[in-house]
Design a protein around this motif. Structure first.
Motif, PDB file in Angstrom:
ATOM      1  N   UNK A 181       1.239  -1.345  -0.077  1.00 19.30           N
ATOM      2  CA  UNK A 181      -0.350   0.859  -0.043  1.00 19.30           C
ATOM      3  C   UNK A 181       0.987   0.786  -0.122  1.00 19.30           C
ATOM      4  N   UNK A 182       0.046   2.602   0.475  1.00 20.09           N
ATOM      5  CA  UNK A 182       0.852   3.614   0.387  1.00 20.09           C
ATOM      6  C   UNK A 182       1.768   4.257   0.945  1.00 20.09           C
ATOM      7  N   UNK A 183       1.546   3.012   2.715  1.00 16.14           N
ATOM      8  CA  UNK A 183       2.414   3.251   3.627  1.00 16.14           C
ATOM      9  C   UNK A 183       3.618   1.945   3.562  1.00 16.14           C
ATOM     10  N   UNK A 184       3.709   1.591   2.555  1.00 25.44           N
ATOM     11  CA  UNK A 184       4.839   0.305   1.937  1.00 25.44           C
ATOM     12  C   UNK A 184       4.109  -0.776   3.109  1.00 25.44           C
ATOM     13  N   UNK A 185       3.002  -1.570   3.231  1.00 23.13           N
ATOM     14  CA  UNK A 185       2.870  -2.479   4.407  1.00 23.13           C
ATOM     15  C   UNK A 185       2.256  -3.610   2.688  1.00 23.13           C
ATOM     16  N   UNK A 186       2.381  -4.362   3.155  1.00 24.76           N
ATOM     17  CA  UNK A 186       2.401  -6.224   2.574  1.00 24.76           C
ATOM     18  C   UNK A 186       1.119  -5.715   2.160  1.00 24.76           C
ATOM     19  N   UNK A 187       0.086  -5.455   0.768  1.00 23.83           N
ATOM     20  CA  UNK A 187      -1.552  -6.194   0.651  1.00 23.83           C
ATOM     21  C   UNK A 187      -1.958  -6.945   0.393  1.00 23.83           C
ATOM     22  N   UNK A 188      -0.795  -7.739  -0.841  1.00 16.47           N
ATOM     23  CA  UNK A 188      -1.090  -9.044  -1.194  1.00 16.47           C
ATOM     24  C   UNK A 188       0.053  -9.577  -1.457  1.00 16.47           C
ATOM     25  N   UNK A 189      -0.346 -11.115  -1.802  1.00 19.25           N
ATOM     26  CA  UNK A 189       0.698 -11.705  -1.866  1.00 19.25           C
ATOM     27  C   UNK A 189       0.512 -13.302  -2.992  1.00 19.25           C
ATOM     28  N   UNK A 190       0.940 -13.310  -4.251  1.00 20.44           N
ATOM     29  CA  UNK A 190       0.446 -14.214  -5.149  1.00 20.44           C
ATOM     30  C   UNK A 190       1.647 -14.891  -5.242  1.00 20.44           C
ATOM     31  N   UNK A 191       1.351 -15.311  -5.728  1.00 17.77           N
ATOM     32  CA  UNK A 191       2.039 -16.871  -6.539  1.00 17.77           C
ATOM     33  C   UNK A 191       1.492 -17.755  -7.728  1.00 17.77           C
ATOM     34  N   UNK A 192       2.279 -17.048  -8.611  1.00 15.92           N
ATOM     35  CA  UNK A 192       1.636 -17.942  -9.916  1.00 15.92           C
ATOM     36  C   UNK A 192       2.535 -19.096 -10.865  1.00 15.92           C
ATOM     37  N   UNK A 193       1.842 -20.497 -10.799  1.00 16.10           N
ATOM     38  CA  UNK A 193       2.987 -21.119 -12.045  1.00 16.10           C
ATOM     39  C   UNK A 193       2.492 -20.835 -13.314  1.00 16.10           C
ATOM     40  N   UNK A 194       4.068 -20.211 -13.993  1.00 15.65           N
ATOM     41  CA  UNK A 194       3.714 -19.692 -15.199  1.00 15.65           C
ATOM     42  C   UNK A 194       5.149 -21.132 -15.810  1.00 15.65           C
ATOM     43  N   UNK A 195       4.367 -22.114 -15.327  1.00 14.09           N
ATOM     44  CA  UNK A 195       5.186 -23.232 -16.327  1.00 14.09           C
ATOM     45  C   UNK A 195       4.282 -23.357 -16.978  1.00 14.09           C
ATOM     46  N   UNK A 196       3.630 -23.228 -17.120  1.00 17.05           N
ATOM     47  CA  UNK A 196       1.663 -24.105 -17.759  1.00 17.05           C
ATOM     48  C   UNK A 196       1.661 -22.342 -18.858  1.00 17.05           C
ATOM     49  N   UNK A 197       2.218 -21.714 -18.936  1.00 18.25           N
ATOM     50  CA  UNK A 197       1.920 -20.387 -19.870  1.00 18.25           C
ATOM     51  C   UNK A 197       1.464 -20.811 -20.641  1.00 18.25           C
ATOM     52  N   UNK A 198       0.523 -19.967 -21.611  1.00 21.36           N
ATOM     53  CA  UNK A 198       0.979 -20.020 -23.092  1.00 21.36           C
ATOM     54  C   UNK A 198       1.762 -19.740 -23.801  1.00 21.36           C
ATOM     55  N   UNK A 199       1.856 -20.014 -24.839  1.00 20.82           N
ATOM     56  CA  UNK A 199       2.964 -19.320 -25.524  1.00 20.82           C
ATOM     57  C   UNK A 199       2.152 -18.333 -27.110  1.00 20.82           C
ATOM     58  N   UNK A 200       2.686 -17.199 -26.656  1.00 25.18           N
ATOM     59  CA  UNK A 200       1.961 -16.235 -28.164  1.00 25.18           C
ATOM     60  C   UNK A 200       3.299 -15.898 -29.240  1.00 25.18           C
ATOM     61  N   UNK A 201       1.752 -16.031 -29.915  1.00 22.16           N
ATOM     62  CA  UNK A 201       2.808 -16.501 -31.751  1.00 22.16           C
ATOM     63  C   UNK A 201       2.799 -15.936 -31.875  1.00 22.16           C
ATOM     64  N   UNK A 202       3.636 -15.021 -32.747  1.00 24.92           N
ATOM     65  CA  UNK A 202       3.943 -13.406 -33.515  1.00 24.92           C
ATOM     66  C   UNK A 202       3.696 -13.600 -35.183  1.00 24.92           C
ATOM     67  N   UNK A 203       2.898 -12.786 -35.062  1.00 29.97           N
ATOM     68  CA  UNK A 203       2.039 -12.918 -36.682  1.00 29.97           C
ATOM     69  C   UNK A 203       3.472 -12.574 -37.383  1.00 29.97           C
ATOM     70  N   UNK A 204       3.601 -13.241 -38.689  1.00 25.99           N
ATOM     71  CA  UNK A 204       4.791 -12.496 -39.631  1.00 25.99           C
ATOM     72  C   UNK A 204       4.862 -12.070 -40.914  1.00 25.99           C
ATOM     73  N   UNK A 205       3.790 -11.420 -40.489  1.00 21.77           N
ATOM     74  CA  UNK A 205       2.764 -10.300 -42.290  1.00 21.77           C
ATOM     75  C   UNK A 205       3.741  -9.234 -41.364  1.00 21.77           C
ATOM     76  N   UNK A 206       3.844  -8.062 -43.063  1.00 17.51           N
ATOM     77  CA  UNK A 206       5.073  -7.253 -42.785  1.00 17.51           C
ATOM     78  C   UNK A 206       3.595  -5.901 -43.693  1.00 17.51           C
ATOM     79  N   UNK A 207       3.791  -5.010 -43.057  1.00 11.97           N
ATOM     80  CA  UNK A 207       2.334  -3.948 -43.772  1.00 11.97           C
ATOM     81  C   UNK A 207       2.900  -3.044 -44.783  1.00 11.97           C
ATOM     82  N   UNK A 208       2.173  -2.826 -45.278  1.00 11.98           N
ATOM     83  CA  UNK A 208       2.508  -2.453 -47.073  1.00 11.98           C
ATOM     84  C   UNK A 208       2.527  -1.097 -46.292  1.00 11.98           C
TER      85      UNK A 208
END
Length: 160
Positions: A105-132
């Motif tokens: 928070x603004x006073x510097x005290x912990x508000x939340x602690x969240x742990x995420x397993x990012x091992x199984x995240x989705x891989x983002x496929x980039x578009x391979x097109x060119x803008x004319x």
């Protein structure tokens, strides 16, 4: 009956020894190596952090410095870590990746602690097109022929 032993040349023995040593080194180089990358907070230290009780100083003391701080909000700290397996020259394989988010928070005290397993995240496929773009695409030959005569002297003595 007497058998004659064929004496091997010292160079042959040395070549065999070198071949065995080379095979041993090649086998050792192919062994999988597991590395820990980033900041992998200790689960016991993580369990000690209580929202509303601990401050930024306490979190730094328990978990160490964060891997990164949020760009627009300095009240969010990220601890990013993972285990990676590498075999010789092949692409490393991610075994485990986790992201720990600590919000203050603004006073510097912990508000939340969240742990995420990012091992199984989705891989983002980039578009391979060119803008004319506007205009014509000319070949090198068209560009060279198109420039013939453009840079010569004009009748008034000036150049274009």
């Amino acid at each position: 009956m007497k058998t004659d032993r064929v004496k091997s040349h010292p160079g042959h023995r040395l070549a065999r020894l070198a071949a065995v040593a080379l095979l041993a080194m090649a086998a050792a180089a192919c062994e999988a190596q597991t590395d820990i990358r980033g900041n992998f907070p200790d689960p016991d230290a993580l369990a000690e952090i209580k929202p509303g009780v601990h401050t930024r100083t306490d979190v730094t003391r328990l978990l160490g410095a964060p891997s990164t701080v949020a760009t627009f909000s300095k009240e969010t700290w990220y601890y990013i870590g993972g285990r990676v397996k590498t075999v010789a020259f092949f692409k490393p394989e991610i075994l485990e990746r986790q992201v720990l988010t600590v919000n203050f928070d603004a006073a510097g005290r912990v508000t939340t602690v969240e742990k995420v397993d990012a091992t199984k995240t989705k891989k983002i496929v980039l578009v391979d097109r060119e803008t004319p773009t506007k205009g014509k695409e000319l070949t090198i030959l068209q560009q060279l022929i198109g420039n013939i005569g453009r840079f010569g002297n004009r009748d008034d003595g000036g150049t274009r």
